[in-house]
Design an enzyme around this catalytic site. Sequence first.
Site, PDB file in Angstrom:
ATOM      1  N   GLU A  79       0.873  -3.590  12.163  1.00  0.00           N
ATOM      2  CA  GLU A  79       1.106  -4.913  11.872  1.00  0.00           C
ATOM      3  C   GLU A  79       1.530  -5.796  13.226  1.00  0.00           C
ATOM      4  O   GLU A  79       1.599  -6.806  13.299  1.00  0.00           O
ATOM      5  CB  GLU A  79       2.182  -5.416  10.903  1.00  0.00           C
TER       6      GLU A  79
ATOM      7  N   TRP B 261       0.759  -1.173   0.153  1.00  0.00           N
ATOM      8  CA  TRP B 261      -0.076   0.011  -0.064  1.00  0.00           C
ATOM      9  C   TRP B 261       0.873   1.453  -0.006  1.00  0.00           C
ATOM     10  O   TRP B 261       0.227   2.276   0.054  1.00  0.00           O
ATOM     11  CB  TRP B 261      -0.960  -0.137   1.142  1.00  0.00           C
ATOM     12  N   ASP B 262       2.133   1.037   0.031  1.00  0.00           N
ATOM     13  CA  ASP B 262       3.057   2.233   0.060  1.00  0.00           C
ATOM     14  C   ASP B 262       3.015   3.276  -0.840  1.00  0.00           C
ATOM     15  O   ASP B 262       3.338   4.575  -0.761  1.00  0.00           O
ATOM     16  CB  ASP B 262       4.553   1.785   0.066  1.00  0.00           C
TER      17      ASP B 262
ATOM     18  N   LYS C 175       3.005  -0.647  15.846  1.00  0.00           N
ATOM     19  CA  LYS C 175       4.135  -0.542  14.831  1.00  0.00           C
ATOM     20  C   LYS C 175       4.142   0.810  14.064  1.00  0.00           C
ATOM     21  O   LYS C 175       5.173   1.357  14.146  1.00  0.00           O
ATOM     22  CB  LYS C 175       4.173  -1.945  14.038  1.00  0.00           C
ATOM     23  N   GLN C 176       3.214   1.312  13.873  1.00  0.00           N
ATOM     24  CA  GLN C 176       3.091   2.440  12.948  1.00  0.00           C
ATOM     25  C   GLN C 176       1.707   3.055  12.974  1.00  0.00           C
ATOM     26  O   GLN C 176       0.644   2.565  13.644  1.00  0.00           O
ATOM     27  CB  GLN C 176       3.241   1.840  11.609  1.00  0.00           C
TER      28      GLN C 176
HETATM   29  C1  BGC Z   1       4.953  -1.969   6.847  1.00  0.00           C
HETATM   30  C2  BGC Z   1       4.019  -1.784   5.921  1.00  0.00           C
HETATM   31  C3  BGC Z   1       4.624  -1.462   4.700  1.00  0.00           C
HETATM   32  C4  BGC Z   1       5.563  -2.588   4.288  1.00  0.00           C
HETATM   33  C5  BGC Z   1       6.497  -2.172   3.029  1.00  0.00           C
HETATM   34  C6  BGC Z   1       6.041  -2.915   6.707  1.00  0.00           C
HETATM   35  O1  BGC Z   1       6.966  -2.992   7.567  1.00  0.00           O
HETATM   36  O2  BGC Z   1       4.546  -2.299   8.247  1.00  0.00           O
HETATM   37  O3  BGC Z   1       2.862  -0.783   6.417  1.00  0.00           O
HETATM   38  O4  BGC Z   1       3.568  -1.698   3.528  1.00  0.00           O
HETATM   39  O5  BGC Z   1       6.403  -2.660   5.573  1.00  0.00           O
HETATM   40  O6  BGC Z   1       7.015  -1.141   3.160  1.00  0.00           O
END
Ligand code: BGC
Length: 804
Positions: free
Chosen positions: A500, A361-362, A621-622
């Site tokens: 995540e 989704w980046d 995590k984010q």
């Molecule tokens: C992040 C995701 C991201 C992926 C690829 C993961 O560590 O939690 O949000 O899409 O990395 O960059």
Amino acid sequence: MNQWTLVYEGFDPQQEGLREAMCTLGNGYFATRGAGPEAAADNIHYPGTYLSGGYNRLKTEIAGKSIENEDLVNMPNWLPLNFRIGSRNWFNLMAVDLISYRQELDLKEGILRRRFRFRDSQGRQTQVTCRRLVHMQNPHYGAQELTLTAENWSGPVEFCTALDGRVINAGVERYKQLNNNHLEPLATRMIDAEAIYLEVQTNQSKLRVSQAARTRVYQDGQLLEIERKLIEKPRYIAQHFNLDLKEGREVLIEKAMAMYTSRDRGISECGLAAQEALQRCVSFAALHESHTLAWEQLWRRFEIEFQSNDVSETDDEYITMVLHLYIFHLLQTTSMHTMDLDVGVPSRGWHGEAYRGHIFWDELFVFPFLNLRLHEITRALLQYRFRRLNEARFNARQYGYRGALYPWQSGSSGREESQKIHLNPRSRRWIPDNTYLQFHVNSAIAYNVYHYFQVTRDLEFLAFFGAEMMLEIARFWGSIATYNPSLERYEILGVMGPDEYHDRYPDREEPGLDNNAYTNLMAVWVLSRTLELFDLLPEDRSLELCKSLELQKAEMERWRDISHKMFVPFHDDGIISQFQGYEQLAEFDWDGYRKKYGDIQRLDRILEAEGDTPNRYKVSKQADVLMLFYLFSSEQLRELFEQLGYPFAYETIPKNIDYYLKRTSHGSTLSRVAHSWVLVRSDRAGSWQLFNQALASDIADIQGGTTPEGIHLGAMAGVVDLMQRAYTGVETRGNVLLFNPFLPKELGKLHLRIRYRCHSLEITLTPDKLRIEALEFPAGPIRIGVRGNVFELKRGETIEVSLA
Ligand code: BGC
């Protein structure tokens, strides 16, 4: 260092992986890591070359299961160009006494330079300079130049120039247990006295790759005719030649390479195309000229300039250089050449093997910057998704839903490429990977379609591609949402949000969480915007779509109903719960863990290794809930909440930000970008601090070892976009280009050029003034809104608004 040059002084084996990633050269068609031409893959160097979207699948038996992974393939190494001076051993940086060493990446011209002097065991002193480019105008070319000077000796030197297809995928330590041999030999041959040819094929996807390379030797500007010895092995071809060098003299070796694949268009056959292209390539100097012109034109479109204010201690030069570096890598990953390819936005660039070149989704963090600069690239990237709509439909059906569900990780075909199990390098345990439950990726794609349309008003795209994707995504949300009569609201159950660390309830067997607020609100937004865009379609097209998708009024009525009655969980008087039941999780001992582990960005790995799980705690995590504040302005959020009949007070925004910021470890580089953004208006100092940390993500490899495996493209683009959109407050909504400027106190001036609805606009922002100049472009007037006032702007006109 200056604004346009990334400089590394001295050779540092520990840093080499990071430098290789940061000095990768690419053009959107292929990319080559910044390893030296003498380097082979070992525990210090990793010279990878990757084709955009060059994937291959392999199966591996692991933990008693056969698992298949699709990888971005490490393609033949075209770099090898080495020498040995009167000895049996080829030159090796580690085996000599380095007198000086400097490596520079010239961001303006797209040239990688290296200059070093060394003394060997015989006391011979030699100077070497190298230049390299990956051509930005003709994406099939790469070229190198190496100059060797005998400083205090005379004698024989043997050179080797090669194309090496014996490479495997070994760039990521964690994947080493997986099968990694992707290439099979097809051909090696000499083209003529100066040129060699290598052809390989990926063993599953059957992608044929042809490389042709010519090596020329010059002394005093004269081309030398030299005898060469040919060496051929499966997947390898080389030429060796000898020269006698006199003290104080230098020799210049030029290597040009042309690469084509069986996927290319406008050719007869890739082998032929590579050889013809090589014949037509004149010299390094000629390539250099057209290459730098292409970069000059790109920079004219993509430049961002800023000045810190007189009193701040901001290091303008450093920040500008890093912004240039990140734009540079963005444009090497998705360039003009992407327009002719079928590729998406890889989360780690085409710079390494982490996440296998997959598309997540980046792009949500990447598209806004591109949209306002060169939306033709975004359009091409959206087509990548459109081509995979059938696979997304199939994916939705697999789960028993209707419409389209795009995969969390996408590669060649658009099937779900997320791993089934992943390795925790701390515990060495293989653990189930449930990240495929991040169905919110679907909304990111719809969000991108919508915003592409807002910037361009490209009705053709919307009618033929965009609307169908949005309708099918809306249909998915319509089918996964279930009505809960006791709540009198709709719910989305059993999914994962962006955070995540949480993939299940601590006391539940099956993975998934209920009513992730971000997912639910994004679904509401998608349903509402889809209904709105549907009404914009030309009537014949909407009729066609209704027929082919069997879309009926009743289904759209249901979407409308869901978009007014979706459930959103709250707790603690106005805190949006990340998911239902979040408030029951335990608080986490942040100080204790920081004390014990220092770096706790990857708490998931730490806790799993301890036999615990982040699922038990209020840890993220984010950004998850806070992504809402990243993607929507407060007015848009107020509208969404009001539509759902939930009270919305502006004061709850800082409260929510504060609540989740305290509980986030920033284990993803995307996190600081989102957090810096959401703080822009409420905590300028905090936002600026996070901006600087996000800025350091890749250049300083703040995750301690992930950047060497590939850049973090979302964070790179997101940081640049903070400058572009967060500080100008630019928003494309309705038919107005809105500005709501808010410069951090460290910035005195910001200057950028954006494109909006066929206009090219020069924007200059200072703390007390916003100036917008519409260049002479053949386009009708547009509407500009600045803090509540709306102006009409015609081509050639300028408006200035006082912000005092
Ligand atoms: C992040 C995701 C991201 C992926 C690829 C993961 O560590 O939690 O949000 O899409 O990395 O960059």
